[in-house]
Design a protein around this motif. Structure first.
Motif, short mmCIF file in Angstrom:
data_model
loop_
_atom_site.label_atom_id
_atom_site.label_comp_id
_atom_site.label_asym_id
_atom_site.label_seq_id
_atom_site.Cartn_x
_atom_site.Cartn_y
_atom_site.Cartn_z
N VAL A 133 -5.37 1.31 4.59
CA VAL A 133 -4.58 -0.04 4.22
C VAL A 133 -3.91 0.22 5.60
CG1 VAL A 133 -3.37 -0.62 3.27
CG2 VAL A 133 -4.44 0.42 1.79
N ALA A 135 -0.52 -1.89 7.51
CA ALA A 135 0.45 -2.48 6.90
C ALA A 135 0.14 -3.86 7.37
CB ALA A 135 1.58 -1.22 7.81
N VAL A 138 -1.62 -6.68 5.51
CA VAL A 138 -1.45 -6.65 3.86
C VAL A 138 -0.25 -7.51 3.80
CG1 VAL A 138 -1.05 -5.59 1.83
CG2 VAL A 138 -2.80 -4.33 3.41
N LEU A 141 2.29 -4.23 0.49
CA LEU A 141 2.00 -3.28 0.73
C LEU A 141 2.31 -2.09 -0.14
CD1 LEU A 141 0.69 -1.52 2.85
CD2 LEU A 141 2.77 -0.40 4.06
N GLU A 142 3.68 -2.18 -0.75
CA GLU A 142 4.18 -1.20 -2.01
C GLU A 142 2.52 -1.60 -3.17
OE1 GLU A 142 8.17 -1.41 -2.74
OE2 GLU A 142 7.73 0.01 -4.12
N VAL A 145 -0.30 -0.02 -1.88
CA VAL A 145 -0.53 1.24 -1.96
C VAL A 145 -0.45 1.67 -4.08
CG1 VAL A 145 0.89 3.92 -1.13
CG2 VAL A 145 0.47 1.30 0.52
N VAL A 157 -1.64 4.67 5.57
CA VAL A 157 -1.32 2.97 5.76
C VAL A 157 -1.30 3.85 6.99
CG1 VAL A 157 0.12 2.42 6.53
CG2 VAL A 157 -0.13 3.50 3.68
N GLU A 164 6.03 -1.56 11.03
CA GLU A 164 5.45 -1.02 10.42
C GLU A 164 5.38 0.19 9.38
OE1 GLU A 164 1.78 -4.00 12.37
OE2 GLU A 164 1.71 -1.85 12.71
N THR A 167 8.42 -0.21 6.91
CA THR A 167 7.06 -0.89 5.50
C THR A 167 6.47 0.18 5.17
OG1 THR A 167 7.21 -2.46 6.79
CG2 THR A 167 6.11 -2.70 5.22
N ALA A 168 5.49 0.83 5.93
CA ALA A 168 4.93 2.50 5.06
C ALA A 168 5.95 3.47 4.74
CB ALA A 168 4.40 3.21 6.74
N SER A 171 6.69 1.78 1.29
CA SER A 171 5.75 1.54 0.38
C SER A 171 5.66 2.52 -0.53
CB SER A 171 4.75 0.92 1.31
OG SER A 171 3.70 2.34 1.65
#
Ligand SMILES: O=C(O)c1ccccc1NCC(=O)[C@H](O)[C@H](O)COP(=O)(O)O
Length: 261
Positions: A133, A135, A138, A141-142, A145, A157, A164, A167-168, A171
């Motif tokens: 996936v 980041a 998308v 993302l959460e 995932v 991710v 990013e 964010t990962a 998520s």
């Protein structure tokens, strides 16, 4: 989509094609082979944990490999690969979901589905052990995932910078790949991993992606904290035989401190 810097035209084209590709009809249920266990097994018998990629072609390759992806994957495992990545993107990488299924049936290591998955229904195209996936591409993302995990996939991710990465982590990602390839110019710089990896918590399984082609590169990424290395071009070595693919893989999985190139 998180849109900051411009994307290379090839990447814009990959994304346009991805938006048009249909998803599956119903949620898949997967019983995954564990990536962390496979990495541990590799470490235990002295192999560098490499995820070797079946990548028939790409926007940066100058030819397409026509040989059997299953034989290539088997050669990679014979060369010590801890896991296999299979491109399923058809229009720019020469991949297919059917190829992934055949490879997963033939090998006993975890298999990553490498594609540009943008929506939840696109998770349901083919069973795999890990799902890439990205980041940057998308919207939520959460949600994606969690949807991948609900089906049994282990989400990997992919990030390219610290924003990013944040964010990962938010998520809930447990496996994170830092891609050394810059999607604006398609150039690779191993410094990307070295810089982003500093902010990755220890409990994350951390994968260094792209541009790793020599034992020296392997050692450099391991010193910067990589738990595993995702390698495509240097193993596929466009035009090489299956024997060469096995040797290419072994050269990286057996990268010892003494070897200097
Ligand atoms: O590989 C490309 O040319 C490419 C172009 C545009 C977007 C993505 C691309 N590659 C995806 C990957 O992440 C790599 O296949 C993977 O990390 C392996 O990289 P490498 O060892 O450099 O083949």
């Amino acid at each position: 989509m998180n849109s900051r810097a411009a994307l290379a035209p090839e990447v814009a084209s990959i994304l346009a094609a991805a938006r048009e590709r249909p998803g599956g009809d119903a949620p898949l249920e997967v019983e995954p082979r564990s990536l962390p266990d496979a990495l541990e097994r590799a470490e235990a018998d002295g192999r560098v944990p490499v995820i070797a990629e079946v990548k028939p072609t790409s926007p940066t390759a100058d030819s397409t490999r026509e040989d059997d992806p299953v034989e290539l994957a088997e050669s990679m495992v014979a060369g010590g690969a801890a896991a296999i990545s299979v491109l399923t993107e058809p229009s720019h990488f020469g991949g297919s979901p059917e190829t992934l299924t055949r490879v997963r049936e033939a090998v006993d290591v975890p298999v990553l589905r490498k594609d540009f998955v943008l929506r939840e229904d696109q998770l349901d195209v083919v069973k795999a052990d890990l799902m890439l996936v990205i980041a940057r591409f998308v919207e939520n993302l959460e949600e994606l995932v969690a949807a991948a995990r609900d089906r049994g996939f282990q989400p990997l991710v992919e990030v390219h910078d610290e924003t990013e990465l944040e964010t990962a982590l938010e998520s809930g990602a447990e496996i994170i790949g830092v891609n050394n390839r810059d999607l604006a110019r398609l150039e690779v710089d191993l410094e990307t991993f070295e810089s982003v990896s500093r902010a990755v918590p220890d409990d994350i399984t951390l994968v260094a992606e792209s541009g790793i082609s020599t034992p020296a590169n392997v050692r450099r990424m391991r010193e910067a904290g990589a738990d595993a290395l995702l390698v495509g071009n240097a193993i596929m070595d466009h035009g090489a035989t299956e024997t060469a693919v096995e040797a290419n893989t072994r050269r990286l999985t057996r990268a010892t401190p003494e070897e200097e190139t």
